[in-house]
Motif scaffolding. Structure first.
Motif, PDB file in Angstrom:
ATOM      1  N   THR A 197     -20.881   5.987  11.896  1.00  0.00           N
ATOM      2  CA  THR A 197     -21.863   4.932  11.620  1.00  0.00           C
ATOM      3  C   THR A 197     -21.169   3.577  11.690  1.00  0.00           C
ATOM      4  O   THR A 197     -19.943   3.468  11.534  1.00  0.00           O
ATOM      5  CB  THR A 197     -22.499   5.110  10.235  1.00  0.00           C
ATOM      6  OG1 THR A 197     -21.467   5.127   9.239  1.00  0.00           O
ATOM      7  CG2 THR A 197     -23.286   6.409  10.153  1.00  0.00           C
ATOM      8  N   ALA A 198     -21.959   2.525  11.921  1.00  0.00           N
ATOM      9  CA  ALA A 198     -21.462   1.153  11.988  1.00  0.00           C
ATOM     10  C   ALA A 198     -22.558   0.241  11.468  1.00  0.00           C
ATOM     11  O   ALA A 198     -23.695   0.673  11.214  1.00  0.00           O
ATOM     12  CB  ALA A 198     -21.059   0.788  13.412  1.00  0.00           C
ATOM     13  N   THR A 199     -22.213  -1.042  11.260  1.00  0.00           N
ATOM     14  CA  THR A 199     -23.197  -2.040  10.798  1.00  0.00           C
ATOM     15  C   THR A 199     -23.324  -3.131  11.848  1.00  0.00           C
ATOM     16  O   THR A 199     -22.377  -3.417  12.591  1.00  0.00           O
ATOM     17  CB  THR A 199     -22.772  -2.655   9.451  1.00  0.00           C
ATOM     18  OG1 THR A 199     -21.485  -3.240   9.588  1.00  0.00           O
ATOM     19  CG2 THR A 199     -22.741  -1.602   8.351  1.00  0.00           C
ATOM     20  N   ARG A 200     -24.504  -3.760  11.852  1.00  0.00           N
ATOM     21  CA  ARG A 200     -24.760  -4.856  12.780  1.00  0.00           C
ATOM     22  C   ARG A 200     -25.858  -5.728  12.211  1.00  0.00           C
ATOM     23  O   ARG A 200     -26.665  -5.277  11.374  1.00  0.00           O
ATOM     24  CB  ARG A 200     -25.169  -4.299  14.141  1.00  0.00           C
ATOM     25  CG  ARG A 200     -26.460  -3.509  14.111  1.00  0.00           C
ATOM     26  CD  ARG A 200     -26.743  -2.832  15.427  1.00  0.00           C
ATOM     27  NE  ARG A 200     -27.904  -1.944  15.322  1.00  0.00           N
ATOM     28  CZ  ARG A 200     -28.247  -1.067  16.274  1.00  0.00           C
ATOM     29  NH1 ARG A 200     -27.521  -0.967  17.380  1.00  0.00           N
ATOM     30  NH2 ARG A 200     -29.308  -0.297  16.114  1.00  0.00           N
ATOM     31  N   THR A 201     -25.882  -7.000  12.657  1.00  0.00           N
ATOM     32  CA  THR A 201     -26.939  -7.909  12.212  1.00  0.00           C
ATOM     33  C   THR A 201     -28.190  -7.643  13.025  1.00  0.00           C
ATOM     34  O   THR A 201     -28.128  -7.340  14.217  1.00  0.00           O
ATOM     35  CB  THR A 201     -26.498  -9.365  12.396  1.00  0.00           C
ATOM     36  OG1 THR A 201     -26.173  -9.579  13.767  1.00  0.00           O
ATOM     37  CG2 THR A 201     -25.286  -9.680  11.526  1.00  0.00           C
TER      38      THR A 201
ATOM     39  N   THR B  57     -29.812 -17.858   1.623  1.00  0.00           N
ATOM     40  CA  THR B  57     -30.350 -17.252   2.838  1.00  0.00           C
ATOM     41  C   THR B  57     -29.216 -16.523   3.545  1.00  0.00           C
ATOM     42  O   THR B  57     -28.125 -17.088   3.718  1.00  0.00           O
ATOM     43  CB  THR B  57     -30.949 -18.315   3.761  1.00  0.00           C
ATOM     44  OG1 THR B  57     -31.988 -19.020   3.060  1.00  0.00           O
ATOM     45  CG2 THR B  57     -31.504 -17.672   5.022  1.00  0.00           C
ATOM     46  N   PHE B  58     -29.468 -15.240   3.939  1.00  0.00           N
ATOM     47  CA  PHE B  58     -28.408 -14.446   4.567  1.00  0.00           C
ATOM     48  C   PHE B  58     -28.988 -13.671   5.752  1.00  0.00           C
ATOM     49  O   PHE B  58     -30.211 -13.477   5.863  1.00  0.00           O
ATOM     50  CB  PHE B  58     -27.797 -13.481   3.553  1.00  0.00           C
ATOM     51  CG  PHE B  58     -28.775 -12.461   3.025  1.00  0.00           C
ATOM     52  CD1 PHE B  58     -28.876 -11.189   3.598  1.00  0.00           C
ATOM     53  CD2 PHE B  58     -29.629 -12.778   1.956  1.00  0.00           C
ATOM     54  CE1 PHE B  58     -29.775 -10.274   3.106  1.00  0.00           C
ATOM     55  CE2 PHE B  58     -30.530 -11.839   1.475  1.00  0.00           C
ATOM     56  CZ  PHE B  58     -30.607 -10.581   2.052  1.00  0.00           C
ATOM     57  N   ASP B  59     -28.072 -13.252   6.633  1.00  0.00           N
ATOM     58  CA  ASP B  59     -28.466 -12.418   7.772  1.00  0.00           C
ATOM     59  C   ASP B  59     -28.632 -10.974   7.322  1.00  0.00           C
ATOM     60  O   ASP B  59     -27.798 -10.427   6.595  1.00  0.00           O
ATOM     61  CB  ASP B  59     -27.401 -12.475   8.874  1.00  0.00           C
ATOM     62  CG  ASP B  59     -27.340 -13.845   9.526  1.00  0.00           C
ATOM     63  OD1 ASP B  59     -28.398 -14.484   9.638  1.00  0.00           O
ATOM     64  OD2 ASP B  59     -26.222 -14.273   9.922  1.00  0.00           O
ATOM     65  N   VAL B  60     -29.692 -10.372   7.784  1.00  0.00           N
ATOM     66  CA  VAL B  60     -29.949  -8.969   7.451  1.00  0.00           C
ATOM     67  C   VAL B  60     -29.021  -8.086   8.299  1.00  0.00           C
ATOM     68  O   VAL B  60     -28.933  -8.248   9.508  1.00  0.00           O
ATOM     69  CB  VAL B  60     -31.421  -8.606   7.690  1.00  0.00           C
ATOM     70  CG1 VAL B  60     -31.658  -7.132   7.394  1.00  0.00           C
ATOM     71  CG2 VAL B  60     -32.314  -9.497   6.839  1.00  0.00           C
ATOM     72  N   VAL B  61     -28.330  -7.169   7.642  1.00  0.00           N
ATOM     73  CA  VAL B  61     -27.407  -6.239   8.308  1.00  0.00           C
ATOM     74  C   VAL B  61     -27.949  -4.817   8.158  1.00  0.00           C
ATOM     75  O   VAL B  61     -28.431  -4.430   7.090  1.00  0.00           O
ATOM     76  CB  VAL B  61     -25.991  -6.345   7.694  1.00  0.00           C
ATOM     77  CG1 VAL B  61     -25.055  -5.330   8.342  1.00  0.00           C
ATOM     78  CG2 VAL B  61     -25.451  -7.750   7.862  1.00  0.00           C
ATOM     79  N   GLU B  62     -27.873  -4.051   9.245  1.00  0.00           N
ATOM     80  CA  GLU B  62     -28.335  -2.665   9.192  1.00  0.00           C
ATOM     81  C   GLU B  62     -27.178  -1.733   9.542  1.00  0.00           C
ATOM     82  O   GLU B  62     -26.240  -2.101  10.245  1.00  0.00           O
ATOM     83  CB  GLU B  62     -29.492  -2.437  10.176  1.00  0.00           C
ATOM     84  CG  GLU B  62     -29.110  -2.572  11.631  1.00  0.00           C
ATOM     85  CD  GLU B  62     -30.273  -2.259  12.564  1.00  0.00           C
ATOM     86  OE1 GLU B  62     -31.323  -1.852  12.049  1.00  0.00           O
ATOM     87  OE2 GLU B  62     -30.106  -2.431  13.785  1.00  0.00           O
ATOM     88  N   GLU B  63     -27.258  -0.498   9.057  1.00  0.00           N
ATOM     89  CA  GLU B  63     -26.294   0.554   9.376  1.00  0.00           C
ATOM     90  C   GLU B  63     -26.943   1.505  10.363  1.00  0.00           C
ATOM     91  O   GLU B  63     -28.096   1.911  10.185  1.00  0.00           O
ATOM     92  CB  GLU B  63     -25.872   1.300   8.114  1.00  0.00           C
ATOM     93  CG  GLU B  63     -24.773   2.316   8.351  1.00  0.00           C
ATOM     94  CD  GLU B  63     -24.366   3.019   7.073  1.00  0.00           C
ATOM     95  OE1 GLU B  63     -25.106   3.939   6.663  1.00  0.00           O
ATOM     96  OE2 GLU B  63     -23.347   2.643   6.465  1.00  0.00           O
ATOM     97  N   TYR B  64     -26.199   1.857  11.391  1.00  0.00           N
ATOM     98  CA  TYR B  64     -26.758   2.735  12.414  1.00  0.00           C
ATOM     99  C   TYR B  64     -25.690   3.729  12.848  1.00  0.00           C
ATOM    100  O   TYR B  64     -24.483   3.545  12.616  1.00  0.00           O
ATOM    101  CB  TYR B  64     -27.238   1.911  13.614  1.00  0.00           C
ATOM    102  CG  TYR B  64     -26.114   1.214  14.357  1.00  0.00           C
ATOM    103  CD1 TYR B  64     -25.570   1.770  15.522  1.00  0.00           C
ATOM    104  CD2 TYR B  64     -25.604   0.004  13.897  1.00  0.00           C
ATOM    105  CE1 TYR B  64     -24.536   1.143  16.190  1.00  0.00           C
ATOM    106  CE2 TYR B  64     -24.582  -0.640  14.568  1.00  0.00           C
ATOM    107  CZ  TYR B  64     -24.039  -0.066  15.721  1.00  0.00           C
ATOM    108  OH  TYR B  64     -23.015  -0.681  16.377  1.00  0.00           O
TER     109      TYR B  64
END
Length: 277
Positions: free
Chosen positions: A149-153, A233-240
């Motif tokens: 798995t990894a994270t990305r904005t 305010t922050f950037d949303v990060v997801e794990e995929y």
């Protein structure tokens, strides 16, 4: 004369009993040497016709010799009217016929020789045989989950309360009494007496120290902790789950080609045995 005739008869009878069986055996032996098959048959026939081990021919010969001897005895005595009763001829003890020695079976001579055999070799048609399976790269690629798995904005933003705390000076003031001392000049008058006893009034200037009790206002310097409750305010990060690209493989049958073989003949040698006699 009569006694001589008896003696002659006895001698001839004994000789006959002695020689005739030997002649019979010799004759059977010669017949066996001429042909083993015929000798075996003759021996079997002689054994069947014998009486007590003596053949009938032998017995007939003995009787004939005894009769001839009796005739010679009668002719020599003059032939009187009264004929003497002849003494009975004793029955000869039959001589047992010996069992013929069996002819030994000859041991065959065996020789070993090499023989040559012509063998027909059958032809076979050309064919392709499957020898097994194997894998190889198909030249195509595909993707699959790598298991990592990894994270990305995501490219989106959001706000959130920081829920932090900070410290700051309150800016409050207070009063306090300051205990101190001060000096001051006090103008006054006094008297002085001279040596002559004269009293006069003079001005006096005195410096006195006195306690001061000043009340001052000062900043307390207190520091307070407070909740910032700031909104950021922050950037949303997801794990995929990461995806990898790989080269696909395929399973195929491995084969071998067998060429055709024409029918033919071949020679082979073998070792065998045979009897030479």
């Amino acid at each position: 004369m009569k006694q001589l005739s008896k003696n002659l008869l006895s001698a001839i009878s004994g000789m006959a009993l002695t020689f005739l069986p030997q002649l019979s055996i010799a004759d059977e032996g010669n017949s066996g040497e001429a042909a083993s098959g015929a000798g075996a048959a003759a021996g079997d026939a002689a054994a069947k016709s014998a009486i007590g081990g003596v053949s009938s021919g032998t017995i007939a010969a003995v009787i004939a010799i005894a009769a001839a001897a009796a005739a010679i005895s009668d002719s020599g005595s003059g032939g009187g009217g009264i004929q003497a009763t002849p003494e009975p001829t004793p029955t000869p003890t039959p001589t047992p016929t010996p069992t013929p020695t069996p002819t030994p079976t000859p041991t065959p001579t065996v020789e070993e020789f090499v023989t040559e055999v012509v063998v027909d070799v059958a032809g076979t048609a050309a064919q392709t045989n499957v020898t097994g399976t194997s894998t190889r790269a198909s030249g195509a690629t595909a993707t699959r989950l790598s298991g990592n798995t990894a994270t990305r904005t995501t490219g989106a933003t959001a706000t959130r309360s920081t829920a932090g705390t900070a410290t700051r000076a309150t800016g409050a003031t207070a009063t306090r009494t300051v205990a101190g001392t001060a000096t001051r000049t006090v103008a006054g008058t006094g008297t002085a007496t001279t040596s002559t006893g004269l009293v006069y009034v003079v001005d006096t200037v005195e410096v006195e120290t006195y306690n001061t009790e000043n009340v001052e206002v000062y900043e307390t310097g207190e520091v307070e902790e407070y909740r910032t409750d700031e909104i950021e305010t922050f950037d949303v990060v997801e794990e995929y789950e990461t995806v990898e690209s790989y080269e696909t493989t395929e399973v195929y049958d491995t084969t071998e080609s067998v060429p055709a073989v024409a029918a033919s003949t071949a020679t082979a040698t073998a070792t065998a045995t045979r009897e030479v006699n």
